[in-house]
Each structure stands twice: as structure tokens, then as C-alpha cells.
Design an enzyme around this catalytic site. Structure first.
Site, short mmCIF file in Angstrom:
data_model
loop_
_atom_site.label_atom_id
_atom_site.label_comp_id
_atom_site.label_asym_id
_atom_site.label_seq_id
_atom_site.Cartn_x
_atom_site.Cartn_y
_atom_site.Cartn_z
N ASP A 101 2.81 -11.63 3.33
CA ASP A 101 1.85 -11.53 2.22
C ASP A 101 1.90 -12.80 1.38
O ASP A 101 1.65 -12.77 0.16
CB ASP A 101 2.13 -10.29 1.36
CG ASP A 101 0.93 -9.87 0.51
OD1 ASP A 101 -0.18 -10.34 0.78
OD2 ASP A 101 1.12 -9.08 -0.44
N ALA A 149 1.98 -10.87 -7.25
CA ALA A 149 0.77 -11.46 -6.65
C ALA A 149 1.13 -12.09 -5.32
O ALA A 149 1.45 -13.28 -5.24
CB ALA A 149 0.18 -12.50 -7.60
#
Length: 388
Positions: free
Chosen positions: A279, A314
Site C-alpha cells: 500500500d 495514508a
């Protein structure tokens, strides 16, 4: 080429002091130590690499990665695609999906176009094998670090347009299965060979179950940006934990998920339906500073990326090799078990398990040589040493 004196990690076997013979970019033979001498007699001039007792494992397959080293797949440029694929190849990734964020239809289409064009070029680093659409069909209640201004209900016309113009480019679609028209989008996308994933979802246990019956088979970044487990309403997390028809991903960076929660996951998924992902966002590989993710400001401090407004995690600054080491050294998996999570299971999710993701005769020679401390020494893609 022959790589010998290696601990060769095969899918269901570990061959100590083994060897792998590569020909035409594929694994031609896997040899035990006892077979090596007679094999070399037949090929006395063979180019050989002495692994020195190091680990030889299949290259990593990252199905959920947004960027790295200052580049983002949303840039939709050849420079960014090259930069991201080079950075992650240095850290062991040999195949990857260009993962989008929730953005405008126009911006998403630019990514699809850039990847379709990039696939026509020679890719010297990690292979970009398609696109993972993470959004824009997600829940406004679970945006995570996705830009809420671009969240829209699932739209089957958009999916039809994208798959007709860019066939076989979209490999995974992440959506909120509880949203209006989600089942329609799931059924259409499934007919196009796209893996349907649950993510950024506030769905109930029953809503996820209905989506599974319609064709949902995967879920993204387990525990993060999803309705959690409650003993009277198991939610998204509860469904994933007990649903054998759902695979899931884990961000093993020590920030997104507690190691005990990962241990629980490895027990319930029996390591067959669990995938290691990064990610990673553009800040991966860089230092502290302010970055951008889908139009949102992200602050990186001490290798942890958070939205400037609100403080949500994030993405990550993770690489596959660091996640791999975390699974071995902190979570307690064996090298062979961690290899399955990082290579074979992602390849299986994409239907590529007979081509990449494991060391087998006839398979593509995407290989990593790791020291005994699990540091990367060499990376091969299709039998060619990648030079950085």
C-alpha cells in the site's frame, strides 16, 4: 545459468543446498545437492552463481501499491511508471498492479491509458501487469486517506466503458459492497475477469455475505478502513475472518496493524488466503516531509504517512522486503510461509499461479537471493539480473 548452494524455497518444500537451472527465462530444473555434480558434468561451461547458503525465493507480487520514490501511479506518466517499478524492484517486487486512488473519472482514465501504453514497452524492472482500481466506488463513511470529494456510487456504465476501451487492464476492483448498484457492478466486472474486492466499507456482516454470493472474493488492507468486529454485529472484519471464500491483505509495517492481530489472521486464514502488500505511496523510500495523495496533503514523519487534516494513516512507506522481514521476525512465520504470502497467494488471486509466484520447473524465473538476515542480494526477472 545455474544458481547453486542455495536454500531454495519452493511452494511446498525447502531444498537445502539446492540449485536452480534457468534457461530461456524460465526455471528448467530444480536440483538437490546430491544431483548437482552429475548435472554439471553434462554442462561444464555453464555460467554459475554460488549463493553461499543464502535463501532463493520467488519474486514478490504486490497487488496493492500506489507509488514510491517520489512517484505516484496517478501521475499517469511513463517516467512515474518506470520510477515506481524500479524502486520496488530494488526491494524485491517483480510483478505489481498500478493502484489508483479515489479521483475524478478523467484522472482514473489517464492511469488506465498510461498502463495500457506502458505494457507495450519493454519493462526493465518490476512488471506492471495491470491496474487495481481502489475506488471511487467506496463508502463516504470509510474514506481512510481517499479524497471524499470524488467518492461516487458504483457505476456499471463506467466499468463497461473502461473495460471496452482498455480490455484486460483492470485486474482488481475495490468497492464498498453495501453501496447502491454495487451488486450490479460486481456481476458485470466479474464477467470481465476482474477480481472484486471489498474495501473502505461500512457494510454489515449480511451485506458482505450477499456480495460474496454475487462474486466478491477479496478484501483490501485488513482491519483498516472497514467496519470493525463487534460481538453482536461482526461487520466487515468479522465476515472476512470467518469467510473462507474471501482472501485479504495485510500491511505489515508495525503501524497499520498490531502483530497479534496479524497472528490471528494467519491462523484463521491458514496462510492460504492472506496476501502481503505494501500500500506504498509516493513517499516510500524518501524522508520526512509533505507529500500528496489523491489531492490530499500527507505528512511523513518517522516513516509513517498520515493525512495533514485528520491524521488518518495514508498508505505506507513500506517495501515488500521490509514487510516480508516483519512477518518472519515479528509475527513469527517461517521464510517459506512468508514467501507464500508475498508471492504465491497474490499470483493465485490474479490467476497467474501457473506462471509466477513460486519456484517450479517451467515457471518464469523471477527470483530473489536473500542473505541469511533476509537482505536482498540479487533480483532476477525472467532469468535476467536486474541492474540498478
Amino acid at each position: 545459468m545455474l544458481i547453486y548452494n542455495a536454500n531454495v524455497v519452493c511452494l511446498n518444500d525447502l531444498i537445502e543446498q539446492g540449485a536452480v537451472y534457468i534457461q530461456n527465462g524460465r526455471v528448467n530444473r530444480i536440483l538437490s545437492h546430491q544431483e548437482l555434480d552429475s548435472f554439471l558434468l553434462k554442462k561444464p561451461d555453464l555460467y554459475s552463481v554460488n549463493a553461499g547458503g543464502a535463501w532463493l525465493i520467488p519474486g514478490f507480487v504486490d497487488v496493492h501499491v500506489h507509488g514510491g520514490n517520489g512517484y505516484d501511479f496517478m501521475d499517469a506518466t511513463e517516467e512515474s511508471l518506470l520510477g515506481i517499478s524500479k524502486f520496488h524492484a530494488q526491494h524485491g517486487t517483480t510483478s505489481m498492479l498500478a493502484t489508483t486512488v479515489t479521483s475524478s473519472k478523467d484522472n482514473i482514465e489517464k492511469v488506465l491509458k498510461s498502463v495500457a501504453s506502458f505494457q507495450e514497452e519493454i519493462q526493465p524492472f518490476a512488471q506492471v501487469i495491470g491496474v487495481h482500481l481502489e475506488g471511487p466506488f467506496i463508502s463516504p463513511n470509510m474514506p481512510g486517506a481517499q479524497n471524499p470529494n470524488y467518492i461516487v456510487p458504483p457505476n456499471v456504465n463506467w466499468m463497461k466503458e473502461w473495460t471496452e476501451i482498455y480490455p484486460n487492464i483492470v485486474k482488481i476492483l475495490t468497492l464498498a459492497p453495501e453501496a447502491d448498484h454495487a451488486i450490479e457492478v460486481i456481476e458485470y466486472s466479474l464477467s470481465q475477469g476482474i477480481v472484486i474486492a471489498c474495501g473502505h466499507s461500512d457494510g454489515t456482516y449480511e451485506e458482505i455475505l450477499r456480495a460474496t454470493e454475487a462474486g466478491l472474493t477479496h478484501s483490501v488492507h485488513m482491519y483498516n478502513a472497514m467496519r470493525g468486529f463487534h460481538h453482536r454485529e461482526p461487520g466487515v472484519a468479522g465476515n472476512i475472518l470467518v469467510n473462507e471464500g474471501l482472501s485479504t491483505e495485510i500491511i505489515a509495517d508495525g503501524e497499520h496493524v498490531h502483530p497479534v492481530s496479524i497472528q490471528l489472521l494467519t491462523k484463521l486464514k491458514n496462510k492460504d488466503n492472506l496476501l502481503l502488500i505494501t500500500d506504498a505511496m509516493s513517499a516510500a523510500g524518501l524522508g520526512d516531509g509533505t507529500y500528496n495523495l489523491g489531492g490530499l496533503e500527507v505528512v511523513m514523519k518517522d516513516n509513517v504517512a498520515r493525512l495533514k487534516e485528520g491524521g488518518n494513516l495514508a498508505g505506507s512507506s513500506l517495501t515488500m522486503i521490509e514487510g516480508f522481514k516483519y512477518m518472519v521476525n515479528t509475527v513469527g512465520l517461517s521464510v517459506s510461509e512468508a514467501s507464500k504470502l508475498a508471492s504465491y497467494n497474490p499470483a493465485k488471486l490474479l490467476g497467474l499461479e501457473y506462471e509466477v509466484g513460486s519456484i517450479r520447473e517451467g515457471y518464469q524465473a523471477d527470483l530473489l537471493l536473500l542473505t541469511k538476515d533476509l537482505e536482498i542480494e540479487k533480483v532476477w526477472k525472467r532469468g535476467e539480473l536486474i541492474e540498478f
